[in-house]
Design a protein around this motif. Structure first.
Motif, PDB file in Angstrom:
ATOM      1  N   LEU A  19      43.339  44.432  48.867  1.00 25.90           N
ATOM      2  CA  LEU A  19      43.618  45.670  48.128  1.00 25.90           C
ATOM      3  C   LEU A  19      42.496  46.661  48.383  1.00 25.90           C
ATOM      4  O   LEU A  19      41.333  46.375  48.094  1.00 25.90           O
ATOM      5  CB  LEU A  19      43.704  45.418  46.620  1.00 25.90           C
ATOM      6  N   TYR A  20      42.847  47.801  48.941  1.00 25.61           N
ATOM      7  CA  TYR A  20      41.897  48.866  49.237  1.00 25.61           C
ATOM      8  C   TYR A  20      42.138  49.994  48.249  1.00 25.61           C
ATOM      9  O   TYR A  20      42.982  50.854  48.471  1.00 25.61           O
ATOM     10  CB  TYR A  20      42.083  49.357  50.674  1.00 25.61           C
ATOM     11  N   LEU A  21      41.411  49.970  47.149  1.00 19.91           N
ATOM     12  CA  LEU A  21      41.599  50.967  46.085  1.00 19.91           C
ATOM     13  C   LEU A  21      40.397  51.901  45.962  1.00 19.91           C
ATOM     14  O   LEU A  21      40.342  52.713  45.041  1.00 19.91           O
ATOM     15  CB  LEU A  21      41.868  50.263  44.758  1.00 19.91           C
ATOM     16  N   SER A  22      39.463  51.819  46.878  1.00 17.71           N
ATOM     17  CA  SER A  22      38.287  52.688  46.847  1.00 17.71           C
ATOM     18  C   SER A  22      38.710  54.154  46.885  1.00 17.71           C
ATOM     19  O   SER A  22      39.698  54.517  47.537  1.00 17.71           O
ATOM     20  CB  SER A  22      37.389  52.407  48.049  1.00 17.71           C
ATOM     21  N   ASN A  23      37.949  54.974  46.168  1.00 18.60           N
ATOM     22  CA  ASN A  23      38.169  56.425  46.146  1.00 18.60           C
ATOM     23  C   ASN A  23      39.545  56.808  45.615  1.00 18.60           C
ATOM     24  O   ASN A  23      40.085  57.840  45.992  1.00 18.60           O
ATOM     25  CB  ASN A  23      37.942  57.026  47.530  1.00 18.60           C
ATOM     26  N   THR A  24      40.124  55.972  44.743  1.00 14.01           N
ATOM     27  CA  THR A  24      41.387  56.312  44.086  1.00 14.01           C
ATOM     28  C   THR A  24      41.117  56.601  42.614  1.00 14.01           C
ATOM     29  O   THR A  24      39.999  56.426  42.132  1.00 14.01           O
ATOM     30  CB  THR A  24      42.416  55.166  44.191  1.00 14.01           C
ATOM     31  N   GLN A  25      42.134  57.014  41.914  1.00 13.99           N
ATOM     32  CA  GLN A  25      42.009  57.340  40.493  1.00 13.99           C
ATOM     33  C   GLN A  25      42.310  56.140  39.593  1.00 13.99           C
ATOM     34  O   GLN A  25      42.493  56.300  38.386  1.00 13.99           O
ATOM     35  CB  GLN A  25      42.964  58.490  40.146  1.00 13.99           C
ATOM     36  N   ILE A  26      42.338  54.938  40.142  1.00 16.73           N
ATOM     37  CA  ILE A  26      42.656  53.748  39.349  1.00 16.73           C
ATOM     38  C   ILE A  26      41.609  53.541  38.246  1.00 16.73           C
ATOM     39  O   ILE A  26      40.420  53.748  38.453  1.00 16.73           O
ATOM     40  CB  ILE A  26      42.777  52.493  40.240  1.00 16.73           C
ATOM     41  N   THR A  27      42.098  53.169  37.059  1.00 17.50           N
ATOM     42  CA  THR A  27      41.204  52.953  35.921  1.00 17.50           C
ATOM     43  C   THR A  27      41.260  51.532  35.378  1.00 17.50           C
ATOM     44  O   THR A  27      40.399  51.148  34.588  1.00 17.50           O
ATOM     45  CB  THR A  27      41.545  53.930  34.779  1.00 17.50           C
ATOM     46  N   ALA A  28      42.272  50.760  35.764  1.00 18.38           N
ATOM     47  CA  ALA A  28      42.421  49.395  35.250  1.00 18.38           C
ATOM     48  C   ALA A  28      43.278  48.570  36.196  1.00 18.38           C
ATOM     49  O   ALA A  28      44.099  49.113  36.939  1.00 18.38           O
ATOM     50  CB  ALA A  28      43.053  49.414  33.864  1.00 18.38           C
ATOM     51  N   LEU A  29      43.077  47.265  36.136  1.00 23.83           N
ATOM     52  CA  LEU A  29      43.896  46.304  36.865  1.00 23.83           C
ATOM     53  C   LEU A  29      44.570  45.385  35.852  1.00 23.83           C
ATOM     54  O   LEU A  29      44.009  45.123  34.787  1.00 23.83           O
ATOM     55  CB  LEU A  29      43.030  45.462  37.806  1.00 23.83           C
ATOM     56  N   PRO A  30      45.753  44.849  36.172  1.00 21.97           N
ATOM     57  CA  PRO A  30      46.438  43.956  35.230  1.00 21.97           C
ATOM     58  C   PRO A  30      45.771  42.581  35.157  1.00 21.97           C
ATOM     59  O   PRO A  30      45.155  42.130  36.124  1.00 21.97           O
ATOM     60  CB  PRO A  30      47.853  43.854  35.806  1.00 21.97           C
ATOM     61  N   ASP A  31      45.901  41.927  34.016  1.00 21.24           N
ATOM     62  CA  ASP A  31      45.404  40.567  33.847  1.00 21.24           C
ATOM     63  C   ASP A  31      46.134  39.619  34.791  1.00 21.24           C
ATOM     64  O   ASP A  31      47.257  39.889  35.226  1.00 21.24           O
ATOM     65  CB  ASP A  31      45.619  40.089  32.404  1.00 21.24           C
ATOM     66  N   ASN A  32      45.502  38.502  35.092  1.00 25.41           N
ATOM     67  CA  ASN A  32      46.091  37.426  35.893  1.00 25.41           C
ATOM     68  C   ASN A  32      46.443  37.862  37.308  1.00 25.41           C
ATOM     69  O   ASN A  32      47.412  37.378  37.890  1.00 25.41           O
ATOM     70  CB  ASN A  32      47.331  36.837  35.199  1.00 25.41           C
ATOM     71  N   LEU A  39      38.961  42.769  47.812  1.00 23.74           N
ATOM     72  CA  LEU A  39      39.294  43.764  46.785  1.00 23.74           C
ATOM     73  C   LEU A  39      38.220  44.840  46.802  1.00 23.74           C
ATOM     74  O   LEU A  39      37.058  44.579  46.509  1.00 23.74           O
ATOM     75  CB  LEU A  39      39.382  43.120  45.398  1.00 23.74           C
ATOM     76  N   TYR A  40      38.614  46.044  47.190  1.00 23.80           N
ATOM     77  CA  TYR A  40      37.705  47.183  47.279  1.00 23.80           C
ATOM     78  C   TYR A  40      37.939  48.107  46.091  1.00 23.80           C
ATOM     79  O   TYR A  40      39.015  48.706  45.970  1.00 23.80           O
ATOM     80  CB  TYR A  40      37.969  47.985  48.557  1.00 23.80           C
ATOM     81  N   LEU A  41      36.953  48.229  45.233  1.00 28.95           N
ATOM     82  CA  LEU A  41      37.049  49.113  44.067  1.00 28.95           C
ATOM     83  C   LEU A  41      35.941  50.162  44.061  1.00 28.95           C
ATOM     84  O   LEU A  41      35.739  50.854  43.062  1.00 28.95           O
ATOM     85  CB  LEU A  41      36.987  48.292  42.775  1.00 28.95           C
ATOM     86  N   SER A  42      35.230  50.316  45.147  1.00 30.81           N
ATOM     87  CA  SER A  42      34.122  51.265  45.226  1.00 30.81           C
ATOM     88  C   SER A  42      34.583  52.681  44.903  1.00 30.81           C
ATOM     89  O   SER A  42      35.689  53.087  45.270  1.00 30.81           O
ATOM     90  CB  SER A  42      33.514  51.258  46.629  1.00 30.81           C
ATOM     91  N   ASN A  43      33.720  53.418  44.211  1.00 26.85           N
ATOM     92  CA  ASN A  43      33.982  54.828  43.898  1.00 26.85           C
ATOM     93  C   ASN A  43      35.264  55.036  43.100  1.00 26.85           C
ATOM     94  O   ASN A  43      36.035  55.952  43.363  1.00 26.85           O
ATOM     95  CB  ASN A  43      34.015  55.670  45.174  1.00 26.85           C
ATOM     96  N   THR A  44      35.507  54.150  42.122  1.00 23.85           N
ATOM     97  CA  THR A  44      36.655  54.301  41.226  1.00 23.85           C
ATOM     98  C   THR A  44      36.161  54.462  39.791  1.00 23.85           C
ATOM     99  O   THR A  44      34.968  54.321  39.526  1.00 23.85           O
ATOM    100  CB  THR A  44      37.606  53.087  41.293  1.00 23.85           C
ATOM    101  N   GLN A  45      37.073  54.729  38.880  1.00 22.20           N
ATOM    102  CA  GLN A  45      36.736  54.903  37.466  1.00 22.20           C
ATOM    103  C   GLN A  45      36.887  53.611  36.662  1.00 22.20           C
ATOM    104  O   GLN A  45      36.844  53.628  35.438  1.00 22.20           O
ATOM    105  CB  GLN A  45      37.629  55.995  36.859  1.00 22.20           C
ATOM    106  N   ILE A  46      37.051  52.484  37.331  1.00 18.89           N
ATOM    107  CA  ILE A  46      37.207  51.194  36.642  1.00 18.89           C
ATOM    108  C   ILE A  46      35.925  50.869  35.867  1.00 18.89           C
ATOM    109  O   ILE A  46      34.820  51.011  36.394  1.00 18.89           O
ATOM    110  CB  ILE A  46      37.554  50.090  37.647  1.00 18.89           C
ATOM    111  N   THR A  47      36.083  50.419  34.620  1.00 20.02           N
ATOM    112  CA  THR A  47      34.926  50.081  33.793  1.00 20.02           C
ATOM    113  C   THR A  47      34.832  48.587  33.498  1.00 20.02           C
ATOM    114  O   THR A  47      33.800  48.122  33.028  1.00 20.02           O
ATOM    115  CB  THR A  47      34.975  50.844  32.462  1.00 20.02           C
ATOM    116  N   ALA A  48      35.911  47.842  33.749  1.00 19.87           N
ATOM    117  CA  ALA A  48      35.911  46.398  33.490  1.00 19.87           C
ATOM    118  C   ALA A  48      36.931  45.727  34.400  1.00 19.87           C
ATOM    119  O   ALA A  48      37.941  46.331  34.780  1.00 19.87           O
ATOM    120  CB  ALA A  48      36.260  46.113  32.033  1.00 19.87           C
ATOM    121  N   LEU A  49      36.659  44.478  34.725  1.00 16.08           N
ATOM    122  CA  LEU A  49      37.623  43.693  35.498  1.00 16.08           C
ATOM    123  C   LEU A  49      38.546  42.957  34.540  1.00 16.08           C
ATOM    124  O   LEU A  49      38.150  42.606  33.434  1.00 16.08           O
ATOM    125  CB  LEU A  49      36.886  42.706  36.399  1.00 16.08           C
ATOM    126  N   PRO A  50      39.786  42.682  34.962  1.00 15.87           N
ATOM    127  CA  PRO A  50      40.749  42.030  34.071  1.00 15.87           C
ATOM    128  C   PRO A  50      40.470  40.542  33.893  1.00 15.87           C
ATOM    129  O   PRO A  50      39.745  39.926  34.685  1.00 15.87           O
ATOM    130  CB  PRO A  50      42.079  42.248  34.796  1.00 15.87           C
TER     131      PRO A  50
END
Length: 76
Positions: A19-32, A39-50
């Motif tokens: 999953l390449y989600l870097s530089n996107t507006q994603i704020t959360a991922l689903p549980d499980n 998993l690329y989450l660089s430069n996103t607004q995510i504050t916690a992992l599920p």
């Protein structure tokens, strides 16, 4: 912005399991969620992992607001 588990699984099917989600507006991922590759989450607004996140490859979190990792995180 959030994605459903099904949407993320469809994305992974197109990228060989990563999953390449870097530089996107994603704020959360689903549980499980299971990511077979990287998993690329660089430069996103995510504050916690599920809960119950499994990543088969590398996990990239640079330039995120994540300050702690969940106890039930598995990274290959």
């Amino acid at each position: 912005m959030t994605y459903t588990k099904q949407q993320l699984e469809e994305m992974m099917a197109k990228t060989g399991g990563s999953l390449y989600l870097s530089n996107t507006q994603i704020t959360a991922l689903p549980d499980n969620l299971t990511v077979g590759g990287w998993l690329y989450l660089s430069n996103t607004q995510i504050t916690a992992l599920p809960d119950n996140l499994t990543v088969g490859g590398w996990l990239y979190l640079s330039n995120t607001q994540i300050t702690a990792l969940p106890d039930n995180l598995t990274v290959g």
